[in-house]
Each structure stands twice: as structure tokens, then as C-alpha cells.
Design a protein around this motif. Structure first.
Motif, PDB file in Angstrom:
ATOM      1  N   SER A 175       0.846  -1.194   0.000  1.00 54.32           N
ATOM      2  CA  SER A 175       0.000   0.000   0.000  1.00 54.32           C
ATOM      3  C   SER A 175       0.882   1.245   0.000  1.00 54.32           C
ATOM      4  O   SER A 175       1.909   1.300   0.675  1.00 54.32           O
ATOM      5  CB  SER A 175      -0.900   0.009   1.240  1.00 54.32           C
ATOM      6  OG  SER A 175      -1.662  -1.173   1.314  1.00 54.32           O
ATOM      7  N   ARG A 176       0.486   2.246  -0.778  1.00 59.43           N
ATOM      8  CA  ARG A 176       1.270   3.470  -0.885  1.00 59.43           C
ATOM      9  C   ARG A 176       0.515   4.643  -0.259  1.00 59.43           C
ATOM     10  O   ARG A 176      -0.651   4.885  -0.582  1.00 59.43           O
ATOM     11  CB  ARG A 176       1.589   3.802  -2.341  1.00 59.43           C
ATOM     12  CG  ARG A 176       2.394   2.746  -3.060  1.00 59.43           C
ATOM     13  CD  ARG A 176       3.028   3.297  -4.340  1.00 59.43           C
ATOM     14  NE  ARG A 176       2.160   4.163  -5.103  1.00 59.43           N
ATOM     15  CZ  ARG A 176       1.288   3.737  -6.010  1.00 59.43           C
ATOM     16  NH1 ARG A 176       1.133   2.444  -6.222  1.00 59.43           N
ATOM     17  NH2 ARG A 176       0.555   4.599  -6.687  1.00 59.43           N
ATOM     18  N   ILE A 177       1.200   5.346   0.637  1.00 57.32           N
ATOM     19  CA  ILE A 177       0.658   6.560   1.238  1.00 57.32           C
ATOM     20  C   ILE A 177       1.451   7.738   0.702  1.00 57.32           C
ATOM     21  O   ILE A 177       2.679   7.777   0.813  1.00 57.32           O
ATOM     22  CB  ILE A 177       0.755   6.529   2.775  1.00 57.32           C
ATOM     23  CG1 ILE A 177       0.020   5.314   3.337  1.00 57.32           C
ATOM     24  CG2 ILE A 177       0.198   7.818   3.354  1.00 57.32           C
ATOM     25  CD1 ILE A 177      -1.469   5.359   3.149  1.00 57.32           C
ATOM     26  N   ILE A 180       2.038  12.498   3.183  1.00 52.48           N
ATOM     27  CA  ILE A 180       2.312  12.592   4.614  1.00 52.48           C
ATOM     28  C   ILE A 180       3.474  11.671   4.962  1.00 52.48           C
ATOM     29  O   ILE A 180       3.563  10.557   4.458  1.00 52.48           O
ATOM     30  CB  ILE A 180       1.067  12.234   5.461  1.00 52.48           C
ATOM     31  CG1 ILE A 180       1.345  12.463   6.950  1.00 52.48           C
ATOM     32  CG2 ILE A 180       0.612  10.815   5.188  1.00 52.48           C
ATOM     33  CD1 ILE A 180       0.093  12.358   7.821  1.00 52.48           C
ATOM     34  N   SER A 181       4.384  12.162   5.777  1.00 49.53           N
ATOM     35  CA  SER A 181       5.503  11.351   6.256  1.00 49.53           C
ATOM     36  C   SER A 181       5.628  11.552   7.761  1.00 49.53           C
ATOM     37  O   SER A 181       5.395  12.647   8.285  1.00 49.53           O
ATOM     38  CB  SER A 181       6.817  11.741   5.557  1.00 49.53           C
ATOM     39  OG  SER A 181       7.140  13.099   5.810  1.00 49.53           O
ATOM     40  N   ILE A 182       5.958  10.471   8.455  1.00 49.53           N
ATOM     41  CA  ILE A 182       6.062  10.501   9.912  1.00 49.53           C
ATOM     42  C   ILE A 182       7.436   9.981  10.304  1.00 49.53           C
ATOM     43  O   ILE A 182       7.802   8.861   9.956  1.00 49.53           O
ATOM     44  CB  ILE A 182       4.954   9.664  10.565  1.00 49.53           C
ATOM     45  CG1 ILE A 182       3.577  10.221  10.187  1.00 49.53           C
ATOM     46  CG2 ILE A 182       5.111   9.623  12.079  1.00 49.53           C
ATOM     47  CD1 ILE A 182       2.413   9.442  10.737  1.00 49.53           C
ATOM     48  N   ILE A 191      -0.349   5.773  10.037  1.00 56.24           N
ATOM     49  CA  ILE A 191      -1.024   5.865   8.750  1.00 56.24           C
ATOM     50  C   ILE A 191      -0.748   4.616   7.910  1.00 56.24           C
ATOM     51  O   ILE A 191      -1.654   4.049   7.290  1.00 56.24           O
ATOM     52  CB  ILE A 191      -0.588   7.128   7.982  1.00 56.24           C
ATOM     53  CG1 ILE A 191      -0.834   8.383   8.831  1.00 56.24           C
ATOM     54  CG2 ILE A 191      -1.340   7.223   6.671  1.00 56.24           C
ATOM     55  CD1 ILE A 191      -2.295   8.587   9.212  1.00 56.24           C
ATOM     56  N   GLN A 192       0.506   4.161   7.922  1.00 53.03           N
ATOM     57  CA  GLN A 192       0.841   2.951   7.181  1.00 53.03           C
ATOM     58  C   GLN A 192       0.166   1.735   7.799  1.00 53.03           C
ATOM     59  O   GLN A 192      -0.299   0.827   7.096  1.00 53.03           O
ATOM     60  CB  GLN A 192       2.358   2.748   7.149  1.00 53.03           C
ATOM     61  CG  GLN A 192       2.806   1.640   6.204  1.00 53.03           C
ATOM     62  CD  GLN A 192       2.420   1.921   4.763  1.00 53.03           C
ATOM     63  OE1 GLN A 192       2.763   2.957   4.209  1.00 53.03           O
ATOM     64  NE2 GLN A 192       1.690   0.992   4.147  1.00 53.03           N
TER      65      GLN A 192
END
Length: 291
Positions: A175-177, A180-182, A191-192
Motif C-alpha cells: 500500500s502506498r501513502i 504525509i511522512s512521519i 497511517i501505514q
């Protein structure tokens, strides 16, 4: 008959679309599926079986061999047409697609395909069915995030079938998000984790029709999560660059089981009573009925 429609298609003049007449391909595909599914469910004497939508530019159409009727949409003028059977050999315009879609929505018309109840699906999801295979797509666009990840729930059934089915979804690619990066040491990316849970899941359905017990569902979709992630902006270690989107490519398969309540499904749905249960640490808790 096929030669007739082919000649008509090939002789159709190219239409230059201007202003509000510029329609996104994904919208036309989705609206065509909605319209033709509704026609099949509403006018069974004319369209007695579910047919797969075919494409021959500028047409999106279905052919019904039982009645000899073609029904489809011309992408040039965004209108619905019928041909063959009682309509003769000349394509007959019914109305513009936006007008028809508005009428269907206002009337609460049934736009589901045989295998799936799509009435609660977010706008922009396109459904096609061929035999026991259902394909779900957003056509490369990103649509509103749905409330749950069961994109193909079994339509309401009038009587008990005694067949229970466990549907297992697995990812074909990670899955690609995007957007947004955390980067917070020691804290997993929620989120991932949400995306992984959204794509890898199990649902169980009670009283499934026999002809959909072995269903295979392929999903290639993109969802817009901008609204859901707006609260993360300004938090140290989190960078948000809207739009925030989630791409999923999954396959769901059905397996007949003796009892849904002895499985490890995340949820259970009864197609006759409309009752819904959620798995709460190994115990299925009723959420009431949708009826």
C-alpha cells in the motif's frame, strides 16, 4: 447487428468538447456502470442478464443476446443510447448521462451489480463483473475514503441460503501513502498501519447466494485521506503535503465456512436480517441491524 453498431460508431463525427462538456474519463466510466447496472435491475424484460461493459471508442456499451439490444454511452456527447431489438437498427438517444444519473439518485434506484450491493459505495468507484470475478477501480483518480473496506458487500437476500462465506483480502503490492511522512523515533507509522489493515482483512457473510460463493474481487483503487489527516499538521516529526492519498491493489477470495462465528473474521454480516457484528478481541459484538 454488430456490424450495424460498428458502422455507426465508425461514422460518428468527432465532437469537440468545450467548457462544462469536458468530462473526466473516470467519471464517465463510473456513471456508465451506474446507469447500465440500474437499467439491468429496473428493466429486466429488456436487459435480462448482467453483461460486462465493452469499449469501442467513443462507445461504452453492453450487448444483451436474449433481446438483441445494445445499450451504452457515447463519450462524445455523454448521452445514453439503445440499439437493436424493438429499437431497430438506428441508435436511439435516451437522454444525457448527467440527467439520468440525477434521476436515478433522486429515485433511490438500484445500481448494484449481481454480486455486490454498491448502494453505499463512494462516488468514483467503478464495478464490473464477469462470471465470478468482480473488478473494482477508481480509474486512476483518488476518491473519498469509504467508512469500511468491504467494497463488495452481498446484496440483501429475501430468504436464507444456509451458505456462509469467509472473504479474505490480501495485497498484491505494498500500500502506498502519499502526502504525509512521519519520522518520530520509536513510534510506528499509524497511517501505514491503517493502510495495511485496510487492505489485509477478513469479513464473513451469512446466507450468501450459491452463485457468488466462490467470488473473486480485484481492487485497484486510490482514496483521498486529506480530511482524515488534517489534524496531523503542525505536529513535530510529521510532514503533511496535501493531498494525502492511499493506493491499494488487493484481491479478495471467498471460502465457504460452516459457521462465521467460529472464524477469525473482523466482522460478520447477515444478508437476510441485516444484522452486523464486530470482532472485539475474539468476541463478536452485535452492532444492530441495517433493516
Amino acid at each position: 447487428m454488430k456490424q450495424s453498431i460498428k458502422k455507426f460508431i465508425l461514422s460518428t463525427c468527432t465532437v469537440t468538447l468545450m467548457g462544462s462538456a469536458h468530462f473526466a474519463s473516470a467519471d464517465i466510466n463510473s456513471d456508465t456502470e451506474t446507469l447500465l447496472n440500474w437499467a439491468e435491475n429496473t428493466y429486466r424484460d429488456l436487459f435480462p442478464s448482467h453483461q460486462v461493459t465493452q469499449s469501442l471508442d467513443p462507445w461504452l456499451y453492453r450487448f444483451y443476446p436474449e433481446t438483441g439490444i445494445y445499450a451504452g454511452v457515447n463519450r462524445g456527447d455523454n448521452s445514453a443510447y439503445v440499439l437493436g431489438g424493438p429499437y431497430g437498427s438506428t441508435p436511439t438517444r435516451i437522454a444525457g448521462v448527467p440527467e439520468l444519473i440525477t434521476q436515478i439518485i433522486d429515485s433511490g434506484g438500484n445500481t448494484s451489480i449481481p454480486a455486490c450491493d454498491t448502494s453505499g459505495a463512494p462516488a468514483g468507484l467503478t464495478y464490473t463483473q464477469s462470471g465470478n470475478v468482480v473488478n473494482i477501480s477508481t480509474g486512476g483518480a483518488c476518491v473519498a475514503l469509504p467508512e469500511n473496506n468491504n467494497f463488495c458487500s452481498t446484496p440483501q437476500q429475501p430468504t436464507e441460503t444456509g451458505i456462509s462465506v469467509l472473504t479474505t483480502s490480501t495485497t498484491n503490492s505494498p500500500s502506498r501513502i502519499n502526502g504525509i511522512s512521519i519520522d518520530i523515533p520509536g513510534v510506528p507509522n499509524p497511517i501505514q498501519s491503517f493502510a495495511n489493515g485496510f487492505s489485509d482483512s477478513k469479513h464473513c457473510t451469512v446466507h450468501v447466494p450459491a452463485d457468488t460463493a466462490n467470488l473473486i474481487i480485484n481492487s485497484d483503487v486510490c482514496f483521498d485521506m486529506t480530511a482524515q489527516t488534517s489534524g496531523f499538521e503542525g505536529i513535530p516529526g510529521i510532514t503533511v503535503t496535501p493531498p494525502v492519498t492511499m493506493n491499494l491493489n488487493t484481491t479478495s477470495t471467498n471460502v465457504v465456512v460452516a459457521d462465521c462465528f467460529t472464524t477469525d473474521a473482523a466482522s460478520i454480516y447477515n444478508t437476510v436480517t441485516g444484522e452486523f457484528w464486530i470482532n472485539d478481541e475474539g468476541t463478536f459484538v452485535s452492532q444492530g441491524s441495517s433493516r
